[in-house]
Design a protein around this motif. Structure first.
Motif, short mmCIF file in Angstrom:
data_model
loop_
_atom_site.label_atom_id
_atom_site.label_comp_id
_atom_site.label_asym_id
_atom_site.label_seq_id
_atom_site.Cartn_x
_atom_site.Cartn_y
_atom_site.Cartn_z
N THR A 42 6.03 65.81 11.28
CA THR A 42 5.64 66.11 12.66
C THR A 42 5.20 67.56 12.79
OG1 THR A 42 7.92 66.56 13.30
CG2 THR A 42 7.08 64.33 13.68
N LEU A 43 5.81 68.47 12.02
CA LEU A 43 5.37 69.86 12.05
C LEU A 43 3.93 69.97 11.55
CD1 LEU A 43 5.90 72.93 12.36
CD2 LEU A 43 6.53 72.90 9.96
N ALA A 44 3.60 69.24 10.51
CA ALA A 44 2.23 69.28 9.99
C ALA A 44 1.23 68.82 11.06
CB ALA A 44 2.11 68.41 8.75
N LEU A 45 1.57 67.78 11.80
CA LEU A 45 0.69 67.32 12.88
C LEU A 45 0.64 68.31 14.03
CD1 LEU A 45 1.58 63.52 12.93
CD2 LEU A 45 -0.52 64.60 12.11
N GLU A 46 1.77 68.93 14.35
CA GLU A 46 1.79 69.92 15.43
C GLU A 46 0.95 71.14 15.08
OE1 GLU A 46 5.97 70.41 15.55
OE2 GLU A 46 6.29 68.47 16.54
N VAL A 47 1.01 71.59 13.84
CA VAL A 47 0.20 72.72 13.40
C VAL A 47 -1.28 72.33 13.39
CG1 VAL A 47 -0.31 74.21 11.41
CG2 VAL A 47 2.05 73.85 12.12
N PRO A 90 17.52 68.49 10.52
CA PRO A 90 16.08 68.32 10.79
C PRO A 90 15.46 69.56 11.43
CG PRO A 90 17.29 66.39 11.53
CD PRO A 90 18.31 67.43 11.14
N LEU A 91 16.22 70.26 12.25
CA LEU A 91 15.72 71.46 12.89
C LEU A 91 15.55 72.59 11.88
CD1 LEU A 91 14.90 72.53 15.62
CD2 LEU A 91 17.26 73.23 15.98
N VAL A 92 16.47 72.71 10.93
CA VAL A 92 16.35 73.71 9.87
C VAL A 92 15.13 73.42 9.01
CG1 VAL A 92 17.46 74.58 7.77
CG2 VAL A 92 18.80 74.29 9.85
N ALA A 93 14.89 72.16 8.69
CA ALA A 93 13.71 71.80 7.91
C ALA A 93 12.43 72.13 8.68
CB ALA A 93 13.75 70.32 7.56
N TRP A 94 12.43 71.87 9.99
CA TRP A 94 11.26 72.18 10.81
C TRP A 94 11.01 73.69 10.82
CZ3 TRP A 94 9.83 75.01 15.05
CH2 TRP A 94 8.64 74.65 15.68
N ALA A 95 12.07 74.48 10.99
CA ALA A 95 11.92 75.95 11.02
C ALA A 95 11.44 76.47 9.66
CB ALA A 95 13.24 76.60 11.41
N PHE A 96 11.97 75.91 8.56
CA PHE A 96 11.52 76.32 7.24
C PHE A 96 10.05 75.98 7.04
CE2 PHE A 96 10.81 75.31 2.73
CZ PHE A 96 11.06 76.56 2.18
N PHE A 98 7.84 75.71 9.39
CA PHE A 98 7.09 76.63 10.25
C PHE A 98 6.87 77.96 9.53
CE2 PHE A 98 6.63 79.91 13.42
CZ PHE A 98 5.71 79.36 14.30
N LEU A 99 7.91 78.48 8.88
CA LEU A 99 7.78 79.74 8.15
C LEU A 99 6.80 79.60 6.99
CD1 LEU A 99 11.46 81.00 8.13
CD2 LEU A 99 9.55 81.83 9.50
N VAL A 100 6.80 78.46 6.32
CA VAL A 100 5.85 78.24 5.23
C VAL A 100 4.42 78.20 5.79
CG1 VAL A 100 5.06 76.53 3.53
CG2 VAL A 100 7.48 77.10 3.70
N CYS A 101 4.23 77.55 6.92
CA CYS A 101 2.89 77.48 7.53
C CYS A 101 2.43 78.83 8.05
CB CYS A 101 2.87 76.46 8.67
SG CYS A 101 3.00 74.77 8.12
N ALA A 102 3.36 79.69 8.43
CA ALA A 102 3.01 81.01 8.96
C ALA A 102 2.75 82.03 7.87
CB ALA A 102 4.10 81.50 9.90
N ARG A 117 -0.23 81.08 20.92
CA ARG A 117 0.00 79.65 20.67
C ARG A 117 1.04 79.43 19.56
NH1 ARG A 117 -6.03 77.89 19.72
NH2 ARG A 117 -5.90 79.86 18.65
N THR A 118 1.02 80.30 18.56
CA THR A 118 2.02 80.20 17.49
C THR A 118 3.40 80.51 18.03
OG1 THR A 118 0.35 80.83 15.88
CG2 THR A 118 2.64 81.07 15.22
N ALA A 119 3.52 81.54 18.85
CA ALA A 119 4.82 81.87 19.46
C ALA A 119 5.28 80.74 20.38
CB ALA A 119 4.72 83.18 20.23
N LEU A 120 4.35 80.15 21.11
CA LEU A 120 4.70 79.03 21.99
C LEU A 120 5.21 77.84 21.18
CD1 LEU A 120 4.66 77.89 24.91
CD2 LEU A 120 2.37 77.05 24.40
N LEU A 121 4.56 77.55 20.06
CA LEU A 121 5.02 76.46 19.20
C LEU A 121 6.40 76.75 18.65
CD1 LEU A 121 4.47 73.79 17.70
CD2 LEU A 121 3.45 75.14 15.87
N LEU A 122 6.65 77.98 18.24
CA LEU A 122 7.96 78.34 17.70
C LEU A 122 9.05 78.18 18.75
CD1 LEU A 122 9.69 79.53 15.39
CD2 LEU A 122 9.17 81.77 16.33
N PHE A 123 8.84 78.75 19.92
CA PHE A 123 9.88 78.70 20.96
C PHE A 123 10.04 77.29 21.54
CE2 PHE A 123 8.88 83.35 21.38
CZ PHE A 123 10.03 83.75 20.73
#
Length: 145
Positions: A42-47, A90-96, A98-102, A117-123
Motif C-alpha cells: 500500500t505504501l508503494a501505491l500511495e507513493v 505493520p506500521l513499523v514496516a510502513w515507516a521503514f 517510507f524512509l527507503v522511498c525518501a 505532499r511528502t510531509a502530509l503523507l508521513l503525518f
C-alpha cells in the motif's frame, strides 16, 4: 523456589464486544507477515499516486488513504494479538518503507520529493494509527465513565 513467567501478559487488554481473537501461533505469525507485506504494497501505491493533480490543482488523495489503510492494518493485527509491540509491526514496516522511498537510490533517483505532499503523507500515514495504538494500549482508561 521457582517463578512462573506469564508470556501472555499483554494479551489481557479489554476486548471490545464482537471482536475476534486468534492466539499468536503459526497462523497468527502468518497473518502478521501478510499485514506487513500489505503495508509495504500500500505504501508503494500511495507513493505512486502522491503527485496526482485534478486539472491544475495538486490533489494528494493518497495521503488520506494512507491514514485509513494504516489504521485498518493495525486493527487487522489486533485480531491476532493485543500486544502493542506486535500491533505496531505493520506500521513499523510502513515507516521503514517510507524512509527507503525518501532516500536516494543507486542512480540518485528519489521517489519522494522534499515538499509538503511528502510531509502530509508521513503525518497522515503515522498519526491516525499511532492514535489508534495509544487508545488500544490505554483502553482501560478510555473505557471508564
Amino acid at each position: 523456589m521457582t517463578t512462573k513467567i506469564d508470556d501472555h501478559a499483554g494479551d489481557r487488554a479489554p476486548v471490545a464486544s464482537g471482536a475476534t481473537r486468534i492466539p499468536v501461533g503459526l497462523l497468527g505469525s502468518v497473518i502478521l507477515a501478510i499485514l506487513i507485506v500489505d503495508a509495504l504494497l500500500t505504501l508503494a501505491l500511495e507513493v505512486l499516486y502522491l503527485p496526482t493533480y485534478l486539472g491544475s490543482v495538486v490533489f494528494p488523495a493518497s495521503a488520506a488513504v494512507a491514514g485509513v489503510v494504516n489504521v485498518l492494518l493495525v486493527a487487522g493485527a489486533r485480531t491476532v494479538t493485543r500486544r502493542p509491540a506486535l500491533l505496531g509491526l505493520p506500521l513499523v514496516a510502513w515507516a521503514f518503507g517510507f524512509l527507503v522511498c525518501a532516500s536516494a537510490g543507486p542512480g540518485g533517483d528519489i521517489l519522494l520529493g522534499s515538499d509538503w505532499r511528502t510531509a502530509l503523507l508521513l503525518f497522515a500515514g503515522l498519526l491516525p494509527p499511532l492514535a489508534y495504538l495509544y487508545i488500544q494500549a490505554n483502553a482501560h482508561v478510555f473505557g471508564r465513565r
